[in-house]
Scaffold this active site. Structure first.
Site, PDB file in Angstrom:
ATOM      1  N   HIS A  57       0.980  -1.045   0.471  1.00 46.15           N
ATOM      2  CA  HIS A  57      -0.102  -0.518  -0.175  1.00 46.15           C
ATOM      3  C   HIS A  57       0.837   0.822   0.171  1.00 46.15           C
ATOM      4  O   HIS A  57       2.270   1.262   0.026  1.00 46.15           O
ATOM      5  CB  HIS A  57      -1.114  -0.231   0.882  1.00 46.15           C
ATOM      6  CG  HIS A  57      -0.476  -0.006   2.420  1.00 46.15           C
ATOM      7  ND1 HIS A  57       0.417  -0.948   3.343  1.00 46.15           N
ATOM      8  CD2 HIS A  57      -0.489   1.037   3.399  1.00 46.15           C
ATOM      9  CE1 HIS A  57       0.778  -0.616   4.241  1.00 46.15           C
ATOM     10  NE2 HIS A  57       0.118   1.093   4.220  1.00 46.15           N
ATOM     11  N   HIS A  59       1.108   4.121   2.214  1.00 40.28           N
ATOM     12  CA  HIS A  59       1.712   4.809   3.303  1.00 40.28           C
ATOM     13  C   HIS A  59       3.191   4.916   2.832  1.00 40.28           C
ATOM     14  O   HIS A  59       4.377   3.854   2.865  1.00 40.28           O
ATOM     15  CB  HIS A  59       1.703   3.995   4.555  1.00 40.28           C
ATOM     16  CG  HIS A  59       0.053   4.497   4.431  1.00 40.28           C
ATOM     17  ND1 HIS A  59      -0.955   4.016   5.784  1.00 40.28           N
ATOM     18  CD2 HIS A  59      -0.874   5.169   4.198  1.00 40.28           C
ATOM     19  CE1 HIS A  59      -1.748   3.742   5.882  1.00 40.28           C
ATOM     20  NE2 HIS A  59      -2.333   4.994   4.717  1.00 40.28           N
ATOM     21  N   ASP A  61       5.700   5.031   5.678  1.00 39.53           N
ATOM     22  CA  ASP A  61       6.523   3.874   5.546  1.00 39.53           C
ATOM     23  C   ASP A  61       6.535   2.715   5.581  1.00 39.53           C
ATOM     24  O   ASP A  61       6.873   1.580   5.777  1.00 39.53           O
ATOM     25  CB  ASP A  61       5.961   3.685   7.214  1.00 39.53           C
ATOM     26  CG  ASP A  61       4.367   3.733   7.348  1.00 39.53           C
ATOM     27  OD1 ASP A  61       3.870   3.405   7.118  1.00 39.53           O
ATOM     28  OD2 ASP A  61       3.974   3.006   8.361  1.00 39.53           O
ATOM     29  N   HIS A  62       6.354   2.552   4.088  1.00 36.82           N
ATOM     30  CA  HIS A  62       6.273   1.585   2.932  1.00 36.82           C
ATOM     31  C   HIS A  62       6.715   1.555   1.618  1.00 36.82           C
ATOM     32  O   HIS A  62       7.003   0.541   1.150  1.00 36.82           O
ATOM     33  CB  HIS A  62       4.538   0.258   3.384  1.00 36.82           C
ATOM     34  CG  HIS A  62       3.874  -0.217   4.784  1.00 36.82           C
ATOM     35  ND1 HIS A  62       4.151  -1.354   4.671  1.00 36.82           N
ATOM     36  CD2 HIS A  62       4.232   0.602   5.499  1.00 36.82           C
ATOM     37  CE1 HIS A  62       3.912  -1.423   6.009  1.00 36.82           C
ATOM     38  NE2 HIS A  62       3.490  -0.454   6.252  1.00 36.82           N
ATOM     39  N   HIS A 115      -7.995  -0.284   5.397  1.00 35.66           N
ATOM     40  CA  HIS A 115      -6.174   0.461   6.045  1.00 35.66           C
ATOM     41  C   HIS A 115      -6.398   1.638   4.966  1.00 35.66           C
ATOM     42  O   HIS A 115      -6.199   2.242   5.039  1.00 35.66           O
ATOM     43  CB  HIS A 115      -4.722  -0.500   6.507  1.00 35.66           C
ATOM     44  CG  HIS A 115      -4.103   0.788   6.351  1.00 35.66           C
ATOM     45  ND1 HIS A 115      -4.506   0.973   8.132  1.00 35.66           N
ATOM     46  CD2 HIS A 115      -2.857   0.845   6.415  1.00 35.66           C
ATOM     47  CE1 HIS A 115      -3.247   1.453   8.246  1.00 35.66           C
ATOM     48  NE2 HIS A 115      -2.334   1.941   7.193  1.00 35.66           N
ATOM     49  N   ASP A 134      -0.328  -4.390   6.825  1.00 42.78           N
ATOM     50  CA  ASP A 134      -1.027  -3.665   7.942  1.00 42.78           C
ATOM     51  C   ASP A 134      -3.099  -3.533   7.847  1.00 42.78           C
ATOM     52  O   ASP A 134      -3.056  -3.224   7.988  1.00 42.78           O
ATOM     53  CB  ASP A 134      -0.572  -2.166   7.881  1.00 42.78           C
ATOM     54  CG  ASP A 134       0.120  -1.266   8.040  1.00 42.78           C
ATOM     55  OD1 ASP A 134       1.538  -2.534   8.683  1.00 42.78           O
ATOM     56  OD2 ASP A 134       0.571  -0.175   7.941  1.00 42.78           O
ATOM     57  N   HIS A 172       4.838  -4.230  11.207  1.00 41.97           N
ATOM     58  CA  HIS A 172       4.891  -3.645  12.037  1.00 41.97           C
ATOM     59  C   HIS A 172       4.713  -4.512  13.447  1.00 41.97           C
ATOM     60  O   HIS A 172       3.407  -6.082  13.610  1.00 41.97           O
ATOM     61  CB  HIS A 172       3.815  -2.872  12.758  1.00 41.97           C
ATOM     62  CG  HIS A 172       3.704  -1.096  11.255  1.00 41.97           C
ATOM     63  ND1 HIS A 172       4.295   0.164  11.568  1.00 41.97           N
ATOM     64  CD2 HIS A 172       2.951  -1.501  10.531  1.00 41.97           C
ATOM     65  CE1 HIS A 172       4.173   0.439  11.189  1.00 41.97           C
ATOM     66  NE2 HIS A 172       3.406   0.029   9.821  1.00 41.97           N
TER      67      HIS A 172
END
Length: 256
Positions: A57, A59, A61-62, A115, A134, A172
Site C-alpha cells: 500500500h 503509506h 513508511d512502506h 487500512h 497493515d 509492524h
C-alpha cells in the site's frame, strides 16, 4: 525441494522489513521498502541482490525507500493497481486474484482494503508465507484510514481461509499492545493467554513476535473472530452482526 529463505528485520521505529529469496534463481524480493539502510544491511549479510519490491500500500513508511532501491539495483516495483498514482517508481500494477511468478516463486495477490483503499496482501504458498503488511497484525488489524468496518471484515475473511500452517508476516511490531487489548476483550481464551505470555517473553528478550502461524491467529485474534459465538459472548455482543462486532472492536482498540 526449492528453498525460499525469508529474513525479517526492524526498520524505522516499529516497521518490519522482509526479504524473500529464491535460491534457485537468485531473485530477492523486498516486501515493501520502509527504509533503505536496514534493507541494504540485510542484503549484505546474506549476500543477496535485490531484484523486486512487492508493495502492499501507499503509506510512506512502506514505500519510502522505493526510489533509492530502484536507483541502486534497477528493481521492478510491483504494487496495487488501485494505488498506482501514489506508489513511487511502480512498474506493474496488480489486483486481487492475480497470480504471477518471479523466478520459481508463485505469488498470489489478495485484495485487503480497509487500512487503505487499495491495500493488497501477498500469499506465497511455496514459502508458506502470507505478507499482510497493515491489513492483519498479530492479535490485531490495521486502522481504518480509507475504508469502513464492512470492507475490512471482508478483507480479513479472505486471509482467514488460508491454511493454518501459513506463517503470517506483518508490517509492524504491534503485538504487545494488541495482546493486552485482546486479553481485555477475551479474557477467558486459554490459547490467547498462552500467546500473551509468549509475546511478553519475546519482548523482554528484545525478540520479534513475528512471524506467527495463521492458525494461532484464527483462534486468538479477536478481529478474525467477530463471527465467533465465544468471542461475541466474551465481548458482550452475542448474536450481533459480525460487522457490528468488528466495528465495536476496532473502535475500542482505537482508544486503547
Amino acid at each position: 525441494m526449492t528453498s525460499y529463505p525469508i529474513r525479517q528485520f526492524g526498520c524505522r521505529r516499529d516497521n518490519f522489513g522482509v526479504l524473500l529469496h529464491d535460491a534457485a534463481t537468485g531473485n530477492t524480493l523486498s516486501i515493501d521498502a520502509p527504509e533503505e539502510a536496514p534493507i541494504l544491511q540485510a542484503l549484505e549479510r546474506e549476500g543477496w541482490r535485490l531484484t523486486h519490491i512487492l508493495t502492499t500500500h501507499h503509506h510512506d513508511d512502506h514505500v519510502a525507500a522505493n526510489l533509492a532501491l530502484k536507483d541502486r539495483f534497477g528493481v521492478e516495483i510491483i504494487g496495487p493497481e488501485a494505488e498506482r498514482a501514489r506508489i513511487p517508481g511502480i512498474d506493474r500494477g496488480v489486483r486481487g486474484g492475480d497470480r504471477f511468478t518471479i523466478g520459481s516463486l508463485a505469488i498470489e495477490v489478495i485484495d485487503t482494503p480497509g487500512h487503505t483503499a487499495g491495500h493488497v496482501s501477498y500469499f506465497v504458498p511455496g514459502a508458506n508465507a502470507l505478507f499482510a503488511a497493515d491489513a492483519l497484525f498479530s492479535l490485531g488489524c490495521g486502522r481504518l484510514f480509507e475504508g469502513d468496518a464492512a470492507t475490512m471484515w471482508d478483507s480479513l475473511q479472505r486471509l482467514r481461509v488460508l491454511p493454518d500452517e501459513t506463517m503470517l508476516y506483518c508490517g509492524h511490531e504491534y503485538t504487545a499492545t494488541n495482546a493486552r487489548f485482546a486479553l481485555d476483550v477475551d479474557p477467558g481464551n486459554l490459547l490467547l493467554q498462552e500467546r500473551v505470555k509468549e509475546v511478553e517473553g519475546l519482548r523482554v528478550r528484545g525478540e520479534a513476535t513475528l512471524p506467527v502461524e495463521l492458525g494461532r491467529e484464527k483462534r486468538t485474534n479477536p478481529f478474525l473472530r467477530a463471527d465467533d459465538p465465544e468471542l461475541q459472548a466474551a465481548f458482550d455482543r452475542t448474536g450481533q452482526d459480525p460487522v457490528a462486532v468488528f466495528a465495536a472492536l476496532r473502535e475500542k482498540r482505537n482508544g486503547y
